[in-house]
Design a protein around this motif. Sequence first.
Motif, PDB file in Angstrom:
ATOM      1  N   HIS A 148       3.145  -3.750  -1.117  1.00 38.53           N
ATOM      2  CA  HIS A 148       3.084  -5.176  -0.816  1.00 38.53           C
ATOM      3  C   HIS A 148       4.240  -5.528   0.121  1.00 38.53           C
ATOM      4  O   HIS A 148       5.328  -4.958   0.034  1.00 38.53           O
ATOM      5  CB  HIS A 148       3.192  -5.989  -2.111  1.00 38.53           C
ATOM      6  N   ARG A 149       3.984  -6.461   1.021  1.00 35.06           N
ATOM      7  CA  ARG A 149       4.998  -6.813   2.028  1.00 35.06           C
ATOM      8  C   ARG A 149       6.332  -7.212   1.401  1.00 35.06           C
ATOM      9  O   ARG A 149       7.388  -7.021   2.016  1.00 35.06           O
ATOM     10  CB  ARG A 149       4.498  -7.941   2.919  1.00 35.06           C
ATOM     11  N   ASP A 150       6.311  -7.760   0.167  1.00 34.05           N
ATOM     12  CA  ASP A 150       7.562  -8.139  -0.490  1.00 34.05           C
ATOM     13  C   ASP A 150       8.467  -6.930  -0.735  1.00 34.05           C
ATOM     14  O   ASP A 150       9.687  -7.091  -0.891  1.00 34.05           O
ATOM     15  CB  ASP A 150       7.272  -8.820  -1.830  1.00 34.05           C
ATOM     16  N   PHE A 151       7.871  -5.732  -0.783  1.00 35.78           N
ATOM     17  CA  PHE A 151       8.650  -4.532  -1.098  1.00 35.78           C
ATOM     18  C   PHE A 151       8.879  -3.636   0.116  1.00 35.78           C
ATOM     19  O   PHE A 151       9.406  -2.531  -0.028  1.00 35.78           O
ATOM     20  CB  PHE A 151       7.957  -3.753  -2.225  1.00 35.78           C
ATOM     21  N   LEU A 152       8.503  -4.120   1.295  1.00 37.38           N
ATOM     22  CA  LEU A 152       8.786  -3.336   2.506  1.00 37.38           C
ATOM     23  C   LEU A 152      10.284  -3.112   2.711  1.00 37.38           C
ATOM     24  O   LEU A 152      10.700  -2.014   3.085  1.00 37.38           O
ATOM     25  CB  LEU A 152       8.172  -4.011   3.733  1.00 37.38           C
TER      26      LEU A 152
ATOM     27  N   VAL B  14       4.510   1.945   9.299  1.00 40.16           N
ATOM     28  CA  VAL B  14       3.343   1.438   8.563  1.00 40.16           C
ATOM     29  C   VAL B  14       2.086   1.813   9.337  1.00 40.16           C
ATOM     30  O   VAL B  14       1.953   1.477  10.515  1.00 40.16           O
ATOM     31  CB  VAL B  14       3.427  -0.090   8.370  1.00 40.16           C
ATOM     32  N   VAL B  15       1.161   2.518   8.682  1.00 43.41           N
ATOM     33  CA  VAL B  15      -0.008   3.035   9.397  1.00 43.41           C
ATOM     34  C   VAL B  15      -1.196   2.082   9.382  1.00 43.41           C
ATOM     35  O   VAL B  15      -2.098   2.208  10.219  1.00 43.41           O
ATOM     36  CB  VAL B  15      -0.447   4.405   8.830  1.00 43.41           C
ATOM     37  N   ALA B  16      -1.227   1.137   8.432  1.00 39.87           N
ATOM     38  CA  ALA B  16      -2.385   0.243   8.338  1.00 39.87           C
ATOM     39  C   ALA B  16      -2.060  -0.901   7.395  1.00 39.87           C
ATOM     40  O   ALA B  16      -1.066  -0.873   6.665  1.00 39.87           O
ATOM     41  CB  ALA B  16      -3.612   0.998   7.832  1.00 39.87           C
ATOM     42  N   GLU B  17      -2.905  -1.925   7.433  1.00 45.49           N
ATOM     43  CA  GLU B  17      -2.862  -3.018   6.456  1.00 45.49           C
ATOM     44  C   GLU B  17      -4.063  -2.847   5.539  1.00 45.49           C
ATOM     45  O   GLU B  17      -5.158  -2.513   5.979  1.00 45.49           O
ATOM     46  CB  GLU B  17      -2.911  -4.368   7.168  1.00 45.49           C
ATOM     47  N   TYR B  18      -3.863  -3.072   4.255  1.00 48.78           N
ATOM     48  CA  TYR B  18      -4.851  -2.761   3.215  1.00 48.78           C
ATOM     49  C   TYR B  18      -6.231  -3.328   3.530  1.00 48.78           C
ATOM     50  O   TYR B  18      -7.227  -2.595   3.584  1.00 48.78           O
ATOM     51  CB  TYR B  18      -4.330  -3.291   1.886  1.00 48.78           C
ATOM     52  N   GLU B  19      -6.334  -4.638   3.731  1.00 47.79           N
ATOM     53  CA  GLU B  19      -7.645  -5.252   3.940  1.00 47.79           C
ATOM     54  C   GLU B  19      -8.271  -4.797   5.260  1.00 47.79           C
ATOM     55  O   GLU B  19      -9.495  -4.596   5.330  1.00 47.79           O
ATOM     56  CB  GLU B  19      -7.534  -6.780   3.897  1.00 47.79           C
ATOM     57  N   GLN B  20      -7.459  -4.631   6.283  1.00 47.05           N
ATOM     58  CA  GLN B  20      -7.992  -4.139   7.542  1.00 47.05           C
ATOM     59  C   GLN B  20      -8.475  -2.702   7.415  1.00 47.05           C
ATOM     60  O   GLN B  20      -9.484  -2.308   8.015  1.00 47.05           O
ATOM     61  CB  GLN B  20      -6.937  -4.266   8.636  1.00 47.05           C
TER      62      GLN B  20
ATOM     63  N   ASP C 122      -0.889  -7.026   2.833  1.00 45.08           N
ATOM     64  CA  ASP C 122      -0.560  -8.357   3.326  1.00 45.08           C
ATOM     65  C   ASP C 122      -1.707  -8.847   4.190  1.00 45.08           C
ATOM     66  O   ASP C 122      -1.991  -8.274   5.237  1.00 45.08           O
ATOM     67  CB  ASP C 122       0.734  -8.335   4.133  1.00 45.08           C
ATOM     68  N   ASP C 123      -2.348  -9.910   3.782  1.00 43.77           N
ATOM     69  CA  ASP C 123      -3.511 -10.409   4.513  1.00 43.77           C
ATOM     70  C   ASP C 123      -3.151 -11.105   5.814  1.00 43.77           C
ATOM     71  O   ASP C 123      -4.036 -11.355   6.635  1.00 43.77           O
ATOM     72  CB  ASP C 123      -4.294 -11.404   3.645  1.00 43.77           C
TER      73      ASP C 123
END
Length: 203
Positions: free
Chosen positions: A108-112, A144-150, A132-133
């Motif tokens: 989650h972005r909060d833990f980046l 970072v290789v990708a965003e979860y929803e994407q 992170d949406d």
Amino acid sequence: RYPLLLKQLLHSARAAAADQEIVYRDLKRYRYRELDERLARLANGLAAVGVDSGTTVAVLDWDSHRYLECFFAIPMLGAVLQTVNIRLSSAQVAYTMQHAGAEVALVHRDFLPLISGIRSQLPRLRAVVVIDDFIAYADRPEWVVAEYEQMLEAAAPVCEFEDFDENAIATTFYTTGTTGDPKAVCFSHRQLVLHTLAVMAAC
């Protein structure tokens, strides 16, 4: 006869309650048939970044619908889900991820910032997917290789989850380390399925 794998726990939901709602607070509502598709997309997305049988995938997230998806999709690939205790110190988080051999992390972005600060201590970590949406791709760290929803949106909605040894490790987590370093606790597919059936029988 078939192995007692986590995927077996979804059969009755698919057959008898495909339209039953799954509710996460006031933020997310979807049905079991949609969960089924998201599990396939997550599995295919993870496979695309190198997750395979035996790969440890660490998850650092708040308690959300995505944890439900990770709890099934990651072990159903034959990989190991490490639920990272976000309440531990950064040194202990690094220790647990290194000890578990985490190669991929869903963060989650909060833990980046936490992951950024301990990446040098995680030589086996090769891919981070941010949860992170809303974050713009240009704002993400280069590792970072990708965003979860994407990642899910781009992945195929069908996945054939193969059978394998029911004694394979499905999940691992760590104690709080109050007397020394945190200690690993692991559960196999067989243990989790039998526990679930026992709880259901007691209800």
